[in-house]
Motif scaffolding. Structure first.
Motif, PDB file in Angstrom:
ATOM      1  N   LEU A  71       0.859  -1.175   0.000  1.00  0.00           N
ATOM      2  CA  LEU A  71       0.000   0.000   0.000  1.00  0.00           C
ATOM      3  C   LEU A  71       0.901   1.233   0.000  1.00  0.00           C
ATOM      4  N   CYS A  72       0.750   2.068  -1.014  1.00  0.00           N
ATOM      5  CA  CYS A  72       1.488   3.323  -1.013  1.00  0.00           C
ATOM      6  C   CYS A  72       0.903   4.205   0.083  1.00  0.00           C
ATOM      7  N   LEU A  73       1.742   4.628   1.004  1.00  0.00           N
ATOM      8  CA  LEU A  73       1.243   5.428   2.130  1.00  0.00           C
ATOM      9  C   LEU A  73       1.144   6.904   1.764  1.00  0.00           C
ATOM     10  N   CYS A  74       1.461   7.238   0.549  1.00  0.00           N
ATOM     11  CA  CYS A  74       1.366   8.625   0.100  1.00  0.00           C
ATOM     12  C   CYS A  74       0.085   8.863  -0.695  1.00  0.00           C
ATOM     13  N   CYS A  75      -0.342   7.887  -1.478  1.00  0.00           N
ATOM     14  CA  CYS A  75      -1.551   8.076  -2.281  1.00  0.00           C
ATOM     15  C   CYS A  75      -2.512   6.902  -2.161  1.00  0.00           C
ATOM     16  N   LYS A  76      -2.181   5.914  -1.353  1.00  0.00           N
ATOM     17  CA  LYS A  76      -3.039   4.773  -1.045  1.00  0.00           C
ATOM     18  C   LYS A  76      -3.304   3.867  -2.239  1.00  0.00           C
ATOM     19  N   GLN A  90       8.102   0.654  -9.366  1.00  0.00           N
ATOM     20  CA  GLN A  90       7.905   1.566 -10.507  1.00  0.00           C
ATOM     21  C   GLN A  90       7.158   2.820 -10.080  1.00  0.00           C
ATOM     22  N   HIS A  91       6.181   2.629  -9.207  1.00  0.00           N
ATOM     23  CA  HIS A  91       5.403   3.764  -8.702  1.00  0.00           C
ATOM     24  C   HIS A  91       6.329   4.761  -8.003  1.00  0.00           C
ATOM     25  N   TYR A  92       7.236   4.242  -7.196  1.00  0.00           N
ATOM     26  CA  TYR A  92       8.200   5.117  -6.515  1.00  0.00           C
ATOM     27  C   TYR A  92       9.069   5.848  -7.535  1.00  0.00           C
ATOM     28  N   SER A  96       7.941   9.360  -6.964  1.00  0.00           N
ATOM     29  CA  SER A  96       8.723   9.590  -5.757  1.00  0.00           C
ATOM     30  C   SER A  96       7.905   9.419  -4.482  1.00  0.00           C
ATOM     31  N   ASP A  97       6.750   8.757  -4.571  1.00  0.00           N
ATOM     32  CA  ASP A  97       6.078   8.290  -3.358  1.00  0.00           C
ATOM     33  C   ASP A  97       6.953   7.189  -2.777  1.00  0.00           C
ATOM     34  N   CYS A  98       7.501   7.425  -1.600  1.00  0.00           N
ATOM     35  CA  CYS A  98       8.558   6.505  -1.155  1.00  0.00           C
ATOM     36  C   CYS A  98       8.166   5.601   0.001  1.00  0.00           C
TER      37      CYS A  98
HETATM   38 ZN   LIG Z   1       1.682   6.613  -4.270  1.00  0.00          ZN
END
Ligand SMILES: [Zn+2]
Ligand SMILES: [Zn+2]
Ligand SMILES: [Zn+2]
Length: 158
Positions: A71-76, A90-92, A96-98
């Motif tokens: 789960l991306c904690l920046c954009c869920k 790849q998302h990171y 740059s959602d890290c």
């Molecule tokens: Zn994200």
């Protein structure tokens, strides 16, 4: 002359008493656990609403891999691991959602720090850790003895 390996070990293994509290720390250090940081410089990028998160069995948004996603904690966004199709990685790289939480073991990884982050000691991460835990196991996480000395100093209230 046969070389006979000494069969009896004279090591007093039981000498290392397991004292509560300290034992856990010793064990963790000696068994070579991957160390989780207790701080990360990228917490400002966390999503402001981490109480409402997708269920742990949410498939990867891109390839629909069904389990053990992140789960991306920046954009869920829910994305698969580097062992599947690397969509979280790849998302990171693209956004740059890290900071990401693993739905398989609820660990938090920071791609920028290149390290695990101890979600249970960071106030910014505790809520999402607990929420994910409850979603996954149906009950709140056990209280871990973190910083016992500090807690003990202020444990007079109820
Ligand atoms: Zn994200
Ligand atoms: Zn970081
Ligand atoms: Zn995927």
């Amino acid at each position: 002359m046969a070389d006979k390996a000494p069969a009896s070990s004279s090591f007093d293994v039981s000498d290392r008493a397991t004292e509560e509290g300290e034992d856990e720390l010793l064990y963790g250090a000696e068994s070579g656990w991957v160390e989780a940081r207790t701080w990360c410089d990228h917490l400002a990028s966390l999503c402001s609403d981490l109480i409402h998160i997708p269920a742990p069995d949410t498939p990867c948004n891109r390839c629909h891999h069904p389990s053990e996603n992140w789960l991306c904690l920046c954009c869920k966004e829910v994305l698969c691991s580097r062992f599947v199709n690397k969509h979280m990685l790849q998302h990171y790289e693209q956004t740059s959602d890290c900071l990401a939480l693993s739905f398989s073991d609820l660990s938090v990884w920071c791609f920028s720090c290149d390290s695990y982050i101890d979600a249970q000691v960071l106030p910014q991460l505790q809520p999402v850790y607990e929420t994910a835990y409850i979603l996954k196991f149906g009950e709140p996480p056990p209280i871990r003895n973190v910083e016992l000395q500090n807690v003990a100093a202020s444990s007079t209230g109820n």
